[in-house]
Design a protein around this motif. Structure first.
Motif, PDB file in Angstrom:
ATOM      1  N   MET B   1     -90.300  69.430 -55.319  1.00 20.17           N
ATOM      2  CA  MET B   1     -91.668  69.257 -55.807  1.00 20.17           C
ATOM      3  C   MET B   1     -91.665  68.980 -57.311  1.00 20.17           C
ATOM      4  O   MET B   1     -90.886  69.565 -58.054  1.00 20.17           O
ATOM      5  N   GLU B   2     -92.546  68.040 -57.755  1.00 17.57           N
ATOM      6  CA  GLU B   2     -92.659  67.690 -59.175  1.00 17.57           C
ATOM      7  C   GLU B   2     -93.291  68.846 -59.946  1.00 17.57           C
ATOM      8  O   GLU B   2     -94.122  69.560 -59.413  1.00 17.57           O
TER       9      GLU B   2
ATOM     10  N   ARG C  13    -100.211  74.200 -53.413  1.00 14.95           N
ATOM     11  CA  ARG C  13     -99.093  73.253 -53.496  1.00 14.95           C
ATOM     12  C   ARG C  13     -98.424  73.111 -52.140  1.00 14.95           C
ATOM     13  O   ARG C  13     -98.252  74.075 -51.416  1.00 14.95           O
ATOM     14  N   ASP C  14     -98.072  71.854 -51.837  1.00 12.04           N
ATOM     15  CA  ASP C  14     -97.383  71.537 -50.584  1.00 12.04           C
ATOM     16  C   ASP C  14     -98.289  71.675 -49.363  1.00 12.04           C
ATOM     17  O   ASP C  14     -97.821  71.591 -48.230  1.00 12.04           O
ATOM     18  N   LYS C  30    -101.285  65.678 -49.490  1.00  7.80           N
ATOM     19  CA  LYS C  30    -100.518  66.910 -49.649  1.00  7.80           C
ATOM     20  C   LYS C  30    -100.248  67.075 -51.140  1.00  7.80           C
ATOM     21  O   LYS C  30     -99.643  66.202 -51.767  1.00  7.80           O
ATOM     22  N   GLN C  32     -98.698  67.740 -54.472  1.00  9.77           N
ATOM     23  CA  GLN C  32     -97.335  67.885 -54.982  1.00  9.77           C
ATOM     24  C   GLN C  32     -97.313  68.478 -56.385  1.00  9.77           C
ATOM     25  O   GLN C  32     -96.416  69.240 -56.725  1.00  9.77           O
ATOM     26  N   ALA C  33     -98.286  68.086 -57.215  1.00  9.78           N
ATOM     27  CA  ALA C  33     -98.308  68.560 -58.600  1.00  9.78           C
ATOM     28  C   ALA C  33     -99.697  68.331 -59.179  1.00  9.78           C
ATOM     29  O   ALA C  33    -100.423  67.447 -58.726  1.00  9.78           O
ATOM     30  N   TRP C  41    -100.957  64.759 -58.139  1.00 11.22           N
ATOM     31  CA  TRP C  41    -100.019  63.925 -57.428  1.00 11.22           C
ATOM     32  C   TRP C  41     -99.996  64.340 -55.965  1.00 11.22           C
ATOM     33  O   TRP C  41     -99.704  65.485 -55.655  1.00 11.22           O
ATOM     34  N   SER C  43     -98.834  63.396 -51.822  1.00 12.50           N
ATOM     35  CA  SER C  43     -98.038  62.600 -50.879  1.00 12.50           C
ATOM     36  C   SER C  43     -98.848  62.428 -49.599  1.00 12.50           C
ATOM     37  O   SER C  43     -99.777  63.197 -49.333  1.00 12.50           O
ATOM     38  N   LYS C  58     -97.474  57.720 -51.842  1.00 13.92           N
ATOM     39  CA  LYS C  58     -97.556  58.523 -53.067  1.00 13.92           C
ATOM     40  C   LYS C  58     -98.788  58.100 -53.831  1.00 13.92           C
ATOM     41  O   LYS C  58     -99.021  56.912 -54.001  1.00 13.92           O
TER      42      LYS C  58
END
Lengths: 72, 72, 72, 72, 72, 72, 72
Positions: B1-2, C13-14, C30, C32-33, C41, C43, C58
């Protein structure tokens, strides 16, 4: 590859640049100077919308109006 | 993960990116450089709305116009 | 109770998040950041308006477009 | 009398709050957290316009969309 | 004569104030607190447009929505 | 010649000023105080659009609404 | 070549300048002073839209309204 996106404007100095504005107008001119806000100073500039084109010997464009700009 | 959302753009350098603008236009091009404001420098760029597509060899996009961007 | 409103995104997150934009579009993906500007960010993202849904592997969303966001 | 206007939100924590947005929508929910930008984290939230109401278990509202807010 | 324009709000504390918003709505209420962004906390507030008036016991107005304000 | 543009407002204190707003309304009044954001405090103020004029004994104008202002 | 875009306004002091605003209006006048926000103080100014021209002996223009400006 450039490190910073505005670096490329440096190589566009003294050349023609096309600027698309948020108000749908388009400006072309010869790039004399710019700063980090994308304020730009053009010589021999033209401001066009779908109907009219006006010419200005010297034109200062306030950077916050700019969508994108394409140097020659 | 970023850790930071902009980190992912690093992996998109030199690849195609799709950008959706607040004015409903869409820009595609090859990502050359970007900064924390999401100012982006593209090569081989296309600016499209529902009617027209224009091509630019070099294009600087001012970050505050961007809604979202998808790197390849 | 959370101390800061953005803390709750940490627990998202995630996981899937739903984002409502100022331009009335809706984005899901989803998470990511993210950062303090609400740049995110995602996905496996989808951008939808009342007529069309587009998919992006992305997607970087610029935070200033966001009205509200609901993590799973 | 309060010294700072945001102080009053402190007493609204864990209670229902009504938020009117710039896009004319109205959000209600239980205030979990907020910051000086008026970013707010709500639980058991509802987003309504003149036609539809949608429910979200957890909702982060970006403060710059807010016109005014009324805690219980 | 006042030195700073916001100084006058100090004398308006605990009195009725009329606020005109950028979205054309008008808010009246008793001024409890304000800050340098013109965020204002009102008690016994009313939010009106040309059709409807809604009442709120406590109302926080985000300052960036305000066009002008007239204390009693 | 003035050194800074706002210097001229200093000489307009206690005199009538005309203010044109971004929302097309026009405000006139006697300038009591202003700051660097162009927040202005007026006495004996009038807010006019093409249809109606309203009078306010004391009026605080938030500077970010102002297009231009002409002191007497 | 200029180093900074605003430098050119220095040479425009005491001369006529044409200003195009975001609200489509056009202002002309004699440039008395400006600052880095492009706030400008004009004497003998005219504010024009497609229908009407109004004259002002002294006019302060708030810089954030400006699209571009062309000094004589």
């Amino acid at each position: 590859m450039e490190t910073r996106p505005l670096d490329v404007l440096n190589r566009g100095r003294d050349k023609r640049i096309v600027i698309i504005l948020k108000n749908e107008k388009e400006i072309t001119g010869k790039l004399q100077a710019f700063d980090i806000h994308l304020n730009m100073w053009l010589s021999d500039a033209e401001v066009s919308d779908s109907e009219v084109t006006k010419k200005y010997g010297k034109l200062l464009v306030r950077g916050d109006n700019i969508v994108c700009a394409s140097p020659e």
